[in-house]
Scaffold this active site. Structure first.
Site, PDB file in Angstrom:
ATOM      1  N   GLY A  56       8.957  50.080   5.407  1.00  0.00           N
ATOM      2  CA  GLY A  56       7.971  49.467   4.965  1.00  0.00           C
ATOM      3  C   GLY A  56       6.841  50.071   4.382  1.00  0.00           C
ATOM      4  N   HIS A  57       5.836  50.827   5.103  1.00  0.00           N
ATOM      5  CA  HIS A  57       4.686  51.562   4.637  1.00  0.00           C
ATOM      6  C   HIS A  57       4.045  50.518   3.205  1.00  0.00           C
ATOM      7  CE1 HIS A  57       5.660  54.981   7.248  1.00  0.00           C
ATOM      8  NE2 HIS A  57       6.890  54.201   7.160  1.00  0.00           N
ATOM      9  N   HIS A  58       3.754  49.520   3.578  1.00  0.00           N
ATOM     10  CA  HIS A  58       3.084  48.848   2.490  1.00  0.00           C
ATOM     11  C   HIS A  58       2.108  47.645   3.063  1.00  0.00           C
ATOM     12  CE1 HIS A  58       6.996  46.839   2.579  1.00  0.00           C
ATOM     13  NE2 HIS A  58       6.187  45.669   2.807  1.00  0.00           N
ATOM     14  N   ALA A  59       1.553  47.195   2.275  1.00  0.00           N
ATOM     15  CA  ALA A  59       0.715  45.918   2.482  1.00  0.00           C
ATOM     16  C   ALA A  59       0.901  44.842   1.350  1.00  0.00           C
ATOM     17  CB  ALA A  59      -0.789  46.020   2.827  1.00  0.00           C
ATOM     18  N   HIS A 104       1.891  47.679   7.394  1.00  0.00           N
ATOM     19  CA  HIS A 104       3.169  47.809   8.319  1.00  0.00           C
ATOM     20  C   HIS A 104       4.196  48.791   8.090  1.00  0.00           C
ATOM     21  CE1 HIS A 104       3.924  44.631   5.286  1.00  0.00           C
ATOM     22  NE2 HIS A 104       5.401  44.679   5.608  1.00  0.00           N
TER      23      HIS A 104
END
Ligand code: TYD
Length: 141
Positions: A56-59, A104
């Site tokens: 993930g590690h993004h929006a 997230h």
């Protein structure tokens, strides 16, 4: 970019689904216009992810998603509106709706985890914020 502090779509909701069941087993369904808060345009699965891996590690600027661990379990860590909360998805009749500007990450995948994601948008890299500092700036935090 000039769009910091805008009022972006941004929400996280834990949801439980009706289960159809009889002596044959159990069934959960999702149907546009029925038990989903958005129409589905895309479905993807994440599986075979090692437990030491964080994904993930993004929006997203706009995308709405429903995440369901159809098998196994996984932890979803969310940050939105200055708030941080982790959710464990561990049953197929429970899910997490993530809408828009929510940072997230996903970790603690069990070896049998199949994380199903239903999304209201086609894949578009332009809808992603993948830099955490950019997320903080864009979301006005
Ligand atoms: P990525 O978003 O990096 O996965 P994660 O956030 O779980 O670590 O996606 C992995 C790769 O898959 C990347 O090359 C983009 C591609 N991809 C698609 O082509 N379509 C999709 O719907 C998704 C979610 C990813």
């Amino acid at each position: 970019m000039s769009n910091s502090n805008q009022d972006f779509l941004c929400d996280v909701k834990k949801v439980f689904f009706d289960v159809k069941g009889d002596d044959k087993g159990r069934l959960v369904f999702f149907q546009n216009g029925n038990n989903l808060s958005f129409d589905i345009k895309r479905v993807f699965f994440i599986y075979n992810t090692k437990d030491c891996i964080s994904r993930g590690h993004h929006a997203h600027y706009k995308t709405k998603q429903l995440l369901v661990a159809t098998s196994g379990c996984v932890q979803i860590n969310c940050e939105w509106k200055g708030r941080k909360e982790s959710f464990v998805l561990s049953r197929p009749d429970m899910g997490l709706i993530i809408e828009g500007m929510v940072w997230h990450t996903m970790d603690n995948f069990s070896s049998d985890c199949v994380l199903m994601v239903l999304a209201d948008s086609y894949y578009d890299e332009a809808d992603y914020v993948r830099d955490y500092n950019e997320f903080l700036r864009v979301s006005g935090q």
